[in-house]
Design an enzyme around this catalytic site. Structure first.
Site, PDB file in Angstrom:
ATOM      1  N   LEU A 142       0.870  -1.169   0.000  1.00 14.08           N
ATOM      2  CA  LEU A 142       0.000   0.000   0.000  1.00 14.08           C
ATOM      3  C   LEU A 142       0.911   1.224   0.000  1.00 14.08           C
ATOM      4  O   LEU A 142       1.960   1.212   0.642  1.00 14.08           O
ATOM      5  CB  LEU A 142      -0.894   0.036   1.251  1.00 14.08           C
ATOM      6  CG  LEU A 142      -1.977  -1.043   1.401  1.00 14.08           C
ATOM      7  CD1 LEU A 142      -2.710  -0.848   2.730  1.00 14.08           C
ATOM      8  CD2 LEU A 142      -2.957  -1.010   0.246  1.00 14.08           C
ATOM      9  N   ASP A 143       0.530   2.281  -0.708  1.00 15.62           N
ATOM     10  CA  ASP A 143       1.312   3.519  -0.695  1.00 15.62           C
ATOM     11  C   ASP A 143       1.460   4.048   0.725  1.00 15.62           C
ATOM     12  O   ASP A 143       0.601   3.807   1.588  1.00 15.62           O
ATOM     13  CB  ASP A 143       0.608   4.610  -1.520  1.00 15.62           C
ATOM     14  CG  ASP A 143       0.484   4.274  -2.992  1.00 15.62           C
ATOM     15  OD1 ASP A 143       1.172   3.339  -3.447  1.00 15.62           O
ATOM     16  OD2 ASP A 143      -0.307   4.953  -3.676  1.00 15.62           O
ATOM     17  N   VAL A 144       2.508   4.827   0.946  1.00 20.88           N
ATOM     18  CA  VAL A 144       2.699   5.487   2.239  1.00 20.88           C
ATOM     19  C   VAL A 144       1.458   6.299   2.609  1.00 20.88           C
ATOM     20  O   VAL A 144       1.028   6.316   3.756  1.00 20.88           O
ATOM     21  CB  VAL A 144       3.945   6.409   2.196  1.00 20.88           C
ATOM     22  CG1 VAL A 144       4.026   7.268   3.456  1.00 20.88           C
ATOM     23  CG2 VAL A 144       5.217   5.580   2.048  1.00 20.88           C
ATOM     24  N   THR A 146      -1.627   5.785   1.698  1.00 22.14           N
ATOM     25  CA  THR A 146      -2.876   5.016   1.675  1.00 22.14           C
ATOM     26  C   THR A 146      -2.953   4.144   2.920  1.00 22.14           C
ATOM     27  O   THR A 146      -1.991   3.489   3.296  1.00 22.14           O
ATOM     28  CB  THR A 146      -2.947   4.128   0.415  1.00 22.14           C
ATOM     29  OG1 THR A 146      -2.888   4.958  -0.748  1.00 22.14           O
ATOM     30  CG2 THR A 146      -4.242   3.331   0.380  1.00 22.14           C
TER      31      THR A 146
END
Length: 312
Positions: A142-144, A146
């Site tokens: 997951l993105d930082v 998100t």
């Protein structure tokens, strides 16, 4: 590999007399001017025993003292318990977590903040899988910026089974996204290849020669300024939802990287994209049973949604 702090003392040769300190350091030590300026700004450089500014000039024979701090390996896993990471499920094969915003999944060059891998190490979880040390057990990302639910494999068998499940798209990945405006149609599929942005290497974009990427969306709520979508990912490309929503001209609220309105982001109090991994469903790698894990909206996203709901 981690190095030790180094102290260097040199005398400025006459040939560099009159040069700026940062330029002289670059010539003498082989630094970039940027690194030299950084060391100077941190008070780690002295000329004849006195602190200097990067634009100060040196004279021949001056004594230059430079402290070069230890450089930490950017891929080193730093064991530390991270506040806000919640354990949803834990057994011998997997651990399922609720990842907060501002936490990377694993260490990488350029990221110095907290990581999921570091948290699990700090909290005493044993991850025994193949692959690079900093990515042990990681079968998804997951993105930082998100938040939401994600699974980490604890055993080699679980890692292999889950990797295969993600690769063959048998994992049900459900996200909620608050996007600007109202997608037309209200439900649909975005089938558009994604590649690295030609002008900005930190971004991605729909590109003719990109990787096959499919996103399914359905509108749950339509409000004056924004719509709440439920999104199912068929593929799992980096920034996929953010890129596809931006390509539809309906970027995630707060996602300034992909064209969101900064005025609206400020109005709803967001400092990141409104995107949350809600549910994750898959066959348990040991029992074979279908399991589903869920995460609720964190406070910043819940607040932003209420602001949008109340706008008339």
């Amino acid at each position: 590999m981690t190095t030790h702090t180094e102290q260097r003392t040199v005398f400025v040769p006459d040939g560099l007399a009159g040069e700026r300190v940062d330029a002289a350091m670059a010539r003498m030590f082989g630094f970039s001017r940027t690194k030299a300026a950084d060391l100077i700004s941190r008070g780690l450089v002295q000329v004849d025993g006195a602190d200097v500014g990067k634009s100060d000039r040196v004279h021949g024979g001056a004594m230059l003292d430079v402290t070069i701090p230890a450089e930490r390996d950017p891929l080193e896993v730093r064991a530390e318990v991270v506040e806000g990471i919640r354990i949803i499920h834990d057994d011998d094969a997997i651990v399922v977590i609720d990842k907060p915003v501002g936490v990377a999944v694993h260490p990488s060059p350029g990221w110095r903040g907290p990581t999921v891998v570091g948290h699990l190490a700090g909290a005493g979880y044993r991850i025994s899988t193949s692959g690079a040390k900093e990515r042990e057990g990681i079968v998804q990302r997951l993105d930082v910026g998100t938040s939401g639910v994600m699974v980490i494999a604890k055993s080699e068998h679980a890692y292999s089974v889950l990797k295969n499940a993600f690769r063959h798209r048998t994992v049900d990945k459900t996200y909620h996204a608050l996007v600007q405006g109202h997608p037309d149609p209200l439900s649909g599929t975005v089938d558009a290849p994604i590649g690295r942005h030609p002008a900005h290497d930190y971004k991605f974009a729909v590109m003719a020669d990109g990787r096959h990427s499919v996103t399914h969306y359905e509108t749950l709520e339509a409000h004056r300024f924004a719509s709440l979508l439920e999104i199912h990912l068929e593929t799992g490309r980096t920034h996929q939802i953010r890129v596809h929503m931006s390509a539809l001209k309906h970027p995630c609220v707060g996602d300034l990287t992909y064209g969101a309105d900064p005025t609206l982001a400020k109005r709803v109090g967001l400092e990141r994209q409104w995107l949350h991994a809600m549910r994750l469903g898959f066959e348990h790698p040991e029992s074979g049973d279908h399991v589903t894990y869920e995460s609720s909206y964190p406070d910043d996203l819940a607040h932003a949604l209420e602001v949008v709901r109340d706008a008339h």
